[in-house]
Design a protein around this motif. Structure first.
Motif, short mmCIF file in Angstrom:
data_model
loop_
_atom_site.label_atom_id
_atom_site.label_comp_id
_atom_site.label_asym_id
_atom_site.label_seq_id
_atom_site.Cartn_x
_atom_site.Cartn_y
_atom_site.Cartn_z
N PHE A 124 0.83 -1.20 0.00
CA PHE A 124 0.00 0.00 0.00
C PHE A 124 0.87 1.26 0.00
N GLU A 172 -5.09 1.66 -5.71
CA GLU A 172 -5.79 1.22 -4.50
C GLU A 172 -7.25 1.66 -4.55
N SER A 220 -9.27 -0.38 -6.97
CA SER A 220 -9.62 -1.70 -6.45
C SER A 220 -10.82 -1.62 -5.52
N VAL A 221 -10.89 -0.56 -4.72
CA VAL A 221 -12.05 -0.37 -3.84
C VAL A 221 -13.31 -0.13 -4.67
N GLY A 241 -3.72 -6.09 3.37
CA GLY A 241 -3.83 -4.83 2.66
C GLY A 241 -5.21 -4.55 2.10
N THR A 242 -5.27 -3.70 1.07
CA THR A 242 -6.54 -3.26 0.50
C THR A 242 -7.36 -4.43 -0.04
N TYR A 243 -6.69 -5.39 -0.68
CA TYR A 243 -7.42 -6.53 -1.25
C TYR A 243 -8.15 -7.30 -0.15
N ALA A 295 -8.95 -6.28 2.81
CA ALA A 295 -9.97 -5.43 3.42
C ALA A 295 -11.23 -5.37 2.56
N ALA A 296 -11.04 -5.28 1.24
CA ALA A 296 -12.20 -5.26 0.34
C ALA A 296 -12.97 -6.57 0.43
#
Length: 264
Positions: free
Chosen positions: A103, A111, A114-115, A154-156, A158-159
Motif C-alpha cells: 500500500f 488502490e 480496487s475499492v 492490505g486493500t485486497y 480489506a475489500a
C-alpha cells in the motif's frame, strides 16, 4: 435455467462461471472491459452451449459504466421499457484484482480503483439486482470474496472482508423473500489472477492451489442450496476456522502474503 450476469466474465473464475452456467442452460450477460475478448468468449459459448449471451462492456471503476450495468440488472421483464430483455436471476459479482505492490509503495489511484471495483460496484449492482429479484420473489446473488478476508493483506483483504460481511448481512435481510445471498471464500485458485497481479504462483506451496472448475462447481451448488458462506475444499475450511480462532496479533504476524514491488 434463467439468466445470469457475471462481472469479470471473460477470465479466471468468471470465465469458468460462464461456461458452467451455460452448460446448465442458463443464458448469460457477460461484463468485462475488453470488448474483443467479450465478443470472442460470447461467440464460443453461443456455439458450444446454444444459449443466448449478451455482452456488456464496462469498467467497474467508472461510475457511469457501473450505472449501465445496474440498469441492466434492474430489468424486471415484461415492461415496454425493458426492450424485451429478460430479468437476471443470478448475479455473480466476480470482478476484482490484486497487485504485488504494498500500500505504501503502490499508487493510490490503483488502490482506489480496487475499492471501486470490489466494494462500490458490488454494493451498487447488488442493490439494482435485489430490487427486481425481491419484486419477483426469486433470485440469487453470489459475491466472490476470498479466504484472504480473514487475513491482514492490505486493500485486497480489506475489500474482501467487506464483501464477506456485506453478503452475510444481505442473507439475514433476505430471509423469507425467495432471494438468497452467498459469498464465495476460496483460497488460491489456478487462474491468470495472480499472474496479472505480478505474484508468482511459486511463492505458495503446491498443496495450497485449487482448480477453478472445482471451486465454481462447489459455489454454484451452494447457491442452489442457499448456503451463505461457500468455502471450497476441506483444507480451506480448516484454514478459515484457524484464522477465526487465532488472535489478531498472530494473524497479522503470519498473514501478510503481499510483497514489495513496482507500482501497479
Amino acid at each position: 435455467m434463467g439468466t445470469a450476469l457475471i462481472t469479470g466474465g471473460t477470465a479466471g473464475l468468471g470465465l469458468e462461471f460462464a461456461w458452467q452456467l451455460a452448460t446448465a442452460r442458463h443464458d448469460l450477460v457477460l461484463v468485462a472491459r475488453d470488448v474483443e475478448r467479450l465478443e470472442t468468449v460470447a461467440r464460443q459459448i453461443r456455439v458450444a452451449a446454444g444459449v443466448d449471451v449478451e455482452v456488456l462492456p464496462a469498467d467497474l471503476s467508472v461510475p457511469d459504466d457501473v450505472a449501465r450495468v445496474a440498469r441492466r440488472l434492474a430489468v424486471v421483464g415484461g415492461r415496454p421499457e425493458d426492450d424485451g430483455l429478460r430479468p437476471v436471476g443470478l448475479l455473480v459479482n466476480n470482478a476484482g484484482f490484486a497487485t504485488s505492490a504494498s500500500f505504501v509503495e503502490g499508487r493510490l489511484s490503483t488502490e482506489m480503483r480496487s475499492v471501486d471495483v470490489m466494494v462500490r460496484a458490488v454494493v451498487e449492482l447488488s442493490h439494482a439486482a435485489l430490487g427486481q429479484m425481491t419484486q419477483r420473489d426469486r433470485g440469487a446473488i453470489l459475491n466472490v470474496a476470498s479466504v484472504a478476508a480473514l487475513t491482514a493483506g492490505g486493500t485486497y483483504a480489506a475489500a474482501k472482508a467487506y464483501v464477506r460481511s456485506f453478503t452475510e448481512g444481505l442473507a439475514v435481510e433476505l430471509r423469507g423473500t425467495g432471494v438468497t445471498a452467498t459469498v464465495l471464500c476460496a483460497g488460491l485458485v489456478h487462474t491468470e489472477f495472480h499472474e496479472r497481479a505480478g505474484i508468482p504462483e511459486g511463492v505458495f506451496p503446491a498443496w495450497a492451489w485449487l482448480d477453478a472448475p472445482e471451486v465454481v462447481a462447489v459455489a454454484l451448488a451452494d447457491v442452489r442450496r442457499g448456503v451463505v458462506i461457500s468455502t471450497p475444499s476441506v483444507r480451506y475450511k480448516a484454514a478459515s476456522a484457524a484464522l477465526r480462532l487465532m488472535p489478531r496479533w498472530a494473524v497479522r504476524a503470519v498473514g501478510k502474503y503481499r510483497r514489495s514491488g513496482p507500482p501497479a
